[in-house]
Design a protein around this motif. Structure first.
Motif, PDB file in Angstrom:
ATOM      1  N   ARG A 166       1.104  -1.365   0.176  1.00  0.00           N
ATOM      2  CA  ARG A 166       0.138   0.395   0.115  1.00  0.00           C
ATOM      3  C   ARG A 166       0.673   1.132   0.160  1.00  0.00           C
ATOM      4  O   ARG A 166       0.618   2.206  -0.395  1.00  0.00           O
ATOM      5  CB  ARG A 166      -1.178  -0.027   1.446  1.00  0.00           C
ATOM      6  CG  ARG A 166      -1.926  -0.747   1.094  1.00  0.00           C
ATOM      7  CD  ARG A 166      -3.056  -0.450   2.404  1.00  0.00           C
ATOM      8  NE  ARG A 166      -2.965  -1.276   3.001  1.00  0.00           N
ATOM      9  CZ  ARG A 166      -2.246  -2.190   3.683  1.00  0.00           C
ATOM     10  NH1 ARG A 166      -3.154  -3.328   2.880  1.00  0.00           N
ATOM     11  NH2 ARG A 166      -2.299  -2.463   5.614  1.00  0.00           N
ATOM     12  N   ALA A 169       2.712   1.270  -3.484  1.00  0.00           N
ATOM     13  CA  ALA A 169       1.947   0.879  -5.331  1.00  0.00           C
ATOM     14  C   ALA A 169       0.394   1.040  -4.683  1.00  0.00           C
ATOM     15  O   ALA A 169      -0.312  -0.700  -4.753  1.00  0.00           O
ATOM     16  CB  ALA A 169       2.782  -0.666  -5.824  1.00  0.00           C
ATOM     17  N   PRO A 170       0.097   2.051  -3.796  1.00  0.00           N
ATOM     18  CA  PRO A 170      -1.642   2.189  -3.510  1.00  0.00           C
ATOM     19  C   PRO A 170      -2.854   1.727  -4.498  1.00  0.00           C
ATOM     20  O   PRO A 170      -3.066   1.499  -4.190  1.00  0.00           O
ATOM     21  CB  PRO A 170      -1.391   3.168  -3.365  1.00  0.00           C
ATOM     22  CG  PRO A 170       0.455   4.211  -3.349  1.00  0.00           C
ATOM     23  CD  PRO A 170       1.134   3.160  -3.850  1.00  0.00           C
ATOM     24  N   GLY A 171      -2.104   1.382  -6.053  1.00  0.00           N
ATOM     25  CA  GLY A 171      -3.222   0.959  -7.100  1.00  0.00           C
ATOM     26  C   GLY A 171      -2.982   0.006  -6.933  1.00  0.00           C
ATOM     27  O   GLY A 171      -4.146  -0.722  -7.464  1.00  0.00           O
ATOM     28  N   SER A 172      -2.337  -1.122  -6.554  1.00  0.00           N
ATOM     29  CA  SER A 172      -2.623  -2.603  -6.374  1.00  0.00           C
ATOM     30  C   SER A 172      -3.159  -3.600  -6.746  1.00  0.00           C
ATOM     31  O   SER A 172      -4.088  -2.816  -5.255  1.00  0.00           O
ATOM     32  CB  SER A 172      -0.705  -2.631  -6.051  1.00  0.00           C
ATOM     33  OG  SER A 172      -0.934  -4.666  -6.596  1.00  0.00           O
ATOM     34  N   PRO A 173      -3.606  -3.792  -6.801  1.00  0.00           N
ATOM     35  CA  PRO A 173      -5.006  -4.893  -6.794  1.00  0.00           C
ATOM     36  C   PRO A 173      -4.430  -5.703  -5.628  1.00  0.00           C
ATOM     37  O   PRO A 173      -5.448  -6.265  -4.795  1.00  0.00           O
ATOM     38  CB  PRO A 173      -5.350  -6.121  -7.878  1.00  0.00           C
ATOM     39  CG  PRO A 173      -4.335  -5.818  -8.314  1.00  0.00           C
ATOM     40  CD  PRO A 173      -3.343  -4.574  -8.486  1.00  0.00           C
TER      41      PRO A 173
END
Length: 273
Positions: A166, A169-173
């Protein structure tokens, strides 16, 4: 999603075979992939061999040749098909014959096989075209067998991973953590595989197989495996280092290692004579 990044079975739209950047990202460090990824239970290998009418296998998405070498050691002949030339090159260096192509686009040149197998790769294959292609290259009575590992690391280690991802790479699923255990996700995925096989012409009713086993990981061994999983193969080096440091600290806090409970799931179906 599973608690750690792996070969994500559920990219946007639930069409993983279209996520080619992810599907072909694992060759970034083929040597590490081959070293760190677990092999398959020998009971699975032997069950496939016993169910196939002969020893000639086609390995779809053979990667670096992990399962191919297991079948070779058991007396089979194996041809691999792998879309990533880096992975295929490593497989060849370890004694596996491999051709570079996606399974859907691969030229079979009239060749047929006693079994088509796919380890940790069938979700990257078109769910309609894949079973149909397998039916075309199988001999009468030949076997289609697809399989993969499902596993969840201990919660403190999984939570440390998700928190670090998070941050970097906060956009990582994968950053939000899993909505349900990996085994449940993979059971659903394999039910989908079975449905796709049923829709193809000529197969008998698919069987579901399950193999439970354990493997102990040291801190170094777990951190060696993590960069080979789908959520981390494309991270920048500094972000990857931060994730590995956080997970390493969690493994240290757990005593420097842990025992992973694996479930290897398979779906197998014979081509009708």
């Amino acid at each position: 999603m599973p608690t750690i990044p792996r070969d994500d079975p559920r990219p946007p739209g639930n069409e993983p075979h279209k996520a080619r950047q992810m599907a072909e990202s694992f060759g970034v460090d083929a040597e590490r992939y081959d070293r760190a990824r677990p092999a398959y239970p020998q009971a699975l290998v032997q069950r496939i061999i016993a169910a196939a009418p002969g020893p000639d296998l086609l390995d779809v998405g053979c990667g670096t040749g992990i399962e191919a070498r297991q079948f070779l050691a058991a007396g089979c002949t194996v041809l691999g098909v792998e879309p990533d030339p880096r992975m295929a090159g490593h497989a060849r260096r370890t004694g596996v014959e491999a051709e570079v192509a996606t399974f859907e686009d691969w030229d079979d040149a009239g060749r047929t096989f006693d079994a088509v197998v796919a380890g940790q790769s069938w979700h990257w294959v078109d769910p309609v075209a894949g079973p149909a292609k397998a039916a075309r290259v199988l001999r009468p009575g030949g076997l289609l067998a697809v399989f993969a590992h499902a596993y969840d690391p201990p919660p403190p280690i999984a939570e440390a991973f998700a928190a670090a991802l998070r941050r970097v790479a906060p956009g990582s699923p994968f950053a939000a953590g899993p909505p349900k255990p990996a085994r449940e996700i993979y059971r659903q995925m394999f039910a989908t595989f079975a449905d796709g096989i049923r829709q193809a012409t000529g197969f008998g009713e698919p069987e579901h197989w399950r193999f439970d086993w354990e493997h102990h990981y040291t801190r170094d061994a777990w951190l060696d495996l993590l960069p080979t999983t789908g959520g981390l193969t494309r991270l920048p080096p500094d972000a990857l280092a931060e994730v590995l440091a956080a997970v390493g600290a969690a493994v240290d806090a757990a005593g420097g290692g842990f025992t992973m409970s694996y479930t290897t799931l398979a779906v197998a179906a014979p081509l009708k004579p």
